[in-house]
Design an enzyme around this catalytic site. Structure first.
Site, PDB file in Angstrom:
ATOM      1  N   ASN A   1      -3.595  24.520 -28.447  1.00 44.43           N
ATOM      2  CA  ASN A   1      -3.890  25.534 -27.438  1.00 44.43           C
ATOM      3  C   ASN A   1      -2.659  26.363 -27.083  1.00 44.43           C
ATOM      4  O   ASN A   1      -2.749  27.319 -26.311  1.00 44.43           O
ATOM      5  CB  ASN A   1      -4.496  24.907 -26.180  1.00 44.43           C
ATOM      6  CG  ASN A   1      -3.534  23.983 -25.450  1.00 44.43           C
ATOM      7  OD1 ASN A   1      -2.688  23.332 -26.061  1.00 44.43           O
ATOM      8  ND2 ASN A   1      -3.670  23.910 -24.140  1.00 44.43           N
TER       9      ASN A   1
ATOM     10  N   LYS B   1      -3.549  31.617 -23.747  1.00 49.82           N
ATOM     11  CA  LYS B   1      -2.164  31.627 -23.276  1.00 49.82           C
ATOM     12  C   LYS B   1      -1.417  32.842 -23.805  1.00 49.82           C
ATOM     13  O   LYS B   1      -0.579  33.423 -23.111  1.00 49.82           O
ATOM     14  CB  LYS B   1      -1.455  30.342 -23.710  1.00 49.82           C
ATOM     15  CG  LYS B   1      -1.952  29.080 -23.002  1.00 49.82           C
ATOM     16  CD  LYS B   1      -1.073  27.886 -23.359  1.00 49.82           C
ATOM     17  CE  LYS B   1      -1.557  26.606 -22.696  1.00 49.82           C
ATOM     18  NZ  LYS B   1      -0.651  25.466 -22.947  1.00 49.82           N
TER      19      LYS B   1
ATOM     20  N   ASP C   1       3.456  22.158 -27.718  1.00 53.41           N
ATOM     21  CA  ASP C   1       3.275  21.030 -28.643  1.00 53.41           C
ATOM     22  C   ASP C   1       1.878  20.931 -29.231  1.00 53.41           C
ATOM     23  O   ASP C   1       1.631  20.060 -30.066  1.00 53.41           O
ATOM     24  CB  ASP C   1       3.568  19.717 -27.918  1.00 53.41           C
ATOM     25  CG  ASP C   1       2.432  19.303 -26.994  1.00 53.41           C
ATOM     26  OD1 ASP C   1       2.041  20.108 -26.117  1.00 53.41           O
ATOM     27  OD2 ASP C   1       1.903  18.185 -27.157  1.00 53.41           O
TER      28      ASP C   1
ATOM     29  N   ASP D   1       4.842  25.096 -21.957  1.00 51.69           N
ATOM     30  CA  ASP D   1       3.636  24.269 -21.853  1.00 51.69           C
ATOM     31  C   ASP D   1       3.942  23.057 -20.965  1.00 51.69           C
ATOM     32  O   ASP D   1       5.107  22.726 -20.717  1.00 51.69           O
ATOM     33  CB  ASP D   1       3.209  23.832 -23.257  1.00 51.69           C
ATOM     34  CG  ASP D   1       2.083  22.819 -23.237  1.00 51.69           C
ATOM     35  OD1 ASP D   1       1.076  23.070 -22.559  1.00 51.69           O
ATOM     36  OD2 ASP D   1       2.232  21.754 -23.877  1.00 51.69           O
ATOM     37  N   LEU D   2       2.893  22.378 -20.515  1.00 47.57           N
ATOM     38  CA  LEU D   2       3.085  21.262 -19.577  1.00 47.57           C
ATOM     39  C   LEU D   2       2.926  19.904 -20.267  1.00 47.57           C
ATOM     40  O   LEU D   2       3.901  19.227 -20.556  1.00 47.57           O
ATOM     41  CB  LEU D   2       2.103  21.414 -18.417  1.00 47.57           C
ATOM     42  CG  LEU D   2       2.417  20.637 -17.131  1.00 47.57           C
ATOM     43  CD1 LEU D   2       3.771  21.020 -16.572  1.00 47.57           C
ATOM     44  CD2 LEU D   2       1.333  20.902 -16.082  1.00 47.57           C
ATOM     45  N   ASP D   3       1.697  19.495 -20.560  1.00 43.68           N
ATOM     46  CA  ASP D   3       1.463  18.164 -21.140  1.00 43.68           C
ATOM     47  C   ASP D   3       2.050  18.069 -22.546  1.00 43.68           C
ATOM     48  O   ASP D   3       1.812  18.931 -23.394  1.00 43.68           O
ATOM     49  CB  ASP D   3      -0.038  17.874 -21.195  1.00 43.68           C
ATOM     50  CG  ASP D   3      -0.625  17.633 -19.821  1.00 43.68           C
ATOM     51  OD1 ASP D   3      -0.512  16.508 -19.330  1.00 43.68           O
ATOM     52  OD2 ASP D   3      -1.166  18.585 -19.228  1.00 43.68           O
TER      53      ASP D   3
ATOM     54  N   THR E   1      -0.362  26.329 -19.144  1.00 41.85           N
ATOM     55  CA  THR E   1      -1.024  25.046 -19.336  1.00 41.85           C
ATOM     56  C   THR E   1      -2.540  25.168 -19.399  1.00 41.85           C
ATOM     57  O   THR E   1      -3.113  26.159 -18.943  1.00 41.85           O
ATOM     58  CB  THR E   1      -0.634  24.094 -18.183  1.00 41.85           C
ATOM     59  OG1 THR E   1      -1.318  22.849 -18.323  1.00 41.85           O
ATOM     60  CG2 THR E   1      -0.985  24.702 -16.827  1.00 41.85           C
ATOM     61  N   GLY E   2      -3.147  24.139 -19.941  1.00 42.95           N
ATOM     62  CA  GLY E   2      -4.597  24.052 -19.877  1.00 42.95           C
ATOM     63  C   GLY E   2      -5.077  23.516 -18.548  1.00 42.95           C
ATOM     64  O   GLY E   2      -6.267  23.583 -18.233  1.00 42.95           O
TER      65      GLY E   2
END
Length: 289
Positions: A239, A213, A236, A8-10, A42-43
């Protein structure tokens, strides 16, 4: 043996400054040199992720828009699942009537209403004046993080999109009004043709029911001839649950909510402690045994 790692990114790969640390970058590149596929899930929109990675030299598969798109490391679109156009316009019309700030992820832009930031500024004033315990700086930080994305395109209303041929992959609704968010989540939660997830406290996001995802991770693993049991995922937020649930191994970030931690096989360090690097190195050590 883990052959693919989804990150994941953020709140996961990105630190408190919305940057990829040198430690995380080195860990990803090491995994790649050892033949492990790395995918960022990621979203965010694909083009926004590319802007973040611009000076890193990093090239990975990118699952974007919460699974509605998959791009190859060379930038070519491999897979996409847009929301039905009529459904998308109905969603946006409802959000406008309810006074939401929203973002629509299309092929090459993030479409948002011209008055959207004004709406959030009004909400901030209303929330903080009605509840002195709520810090205005915290709300401003959340709004500024939303505005920091790349590729915004502004419209007067969703009617401006009616005659276009754009694909709509993800619709994000954002509000500081908790009651408004609850109404939105309840309203769209009844829709059987949509996936609804939340990536942060102040939002909910909508995609096609066949976009998540987790679904995208399965599609990509199949494309690369990798058994889903030989995949790992780290995230984290809510999503991320779909990919954390299907991956052979899963890790929650140290900064993740309790529910995310309880759904994973293990918990790594936080995003300000290079938790992704810590997890990747542990996977590499296990692979070498």
């Amino acid at each position: 043996m883990v052959k693919l790692i989804a990150v994941d990114l953020d709140g996961t790969l990105l630190n408190e400054n919305n940057q990829v640390s040198n430690e995380n970058l080195e860990a990803i590149k090491l995994a790649q040199t050892l033949g492990v596929e790395v995918v960022v899930a990621t979203g965010r929109a694909y083009f926004d992720v590319k802007a973040i990675f611009k000076d890193t030299g990093l090239k990975t598969w990118i699952i974007g828009a919460n699974g509605a798109t998959i791009h190859q490391p060379n930038g070519e679109l491999f897979h996409s699942v847009p929301i039905n156009r009529v459904e998308a316009l109905n969603i946006l019309d409802w959000l406008e009537q309810e006074g939401f700030y929203y973002e629509v992820f299309s092929n090459d832009s993030i479409i948002t209403p011209q008055n959207g930031r004004e709406l959030l500024a009004i909400e901030m004033d209303r929330v903080t004046s009605g509840n002195p315990d709520v810090g205005i700086e915290q709300l401003k930080h959340a709004a500024e993080k939303q505005y920091s994305q790349t590729g915004f395109s502004f419209i007067h209303s969703c009617q401006d999109l009616a005659q276009t041929e754009l694909n709509f992959y993800n619709i994000l609704a954002f509000s500081f009004d908790e009651d408004k968010l609850k109404r939105g989540r309840a309203h769209f939660g009844e829709k059987t043709d949509l996936t609804i997830v939340s990536s942060a406290k102040h939002n909910f996001e909508l995609e096609h029911r066949d976009a998540s995802k987790g679904i995208a991770l399965k599609i990509l693993a199949n494309k690369l001839n990798i058994n889903i049991g030989a995949t790992a995922a780290v995230g984290d937020s809510f999503n991320d649950l779909s990919m954390l649930g299907v991956a052979g191994r899963s890790a929650a970030m140290g900064n993740a909510p309790k529910e995310i931690k309880e759904s994973c096989h293990e918990v790594t360090l936080s995003n300000v402690e290079d938790g992704v690097a810590h997890y990747i190195y542990s996977l590499i050590r296990d692979n070498s045994k």
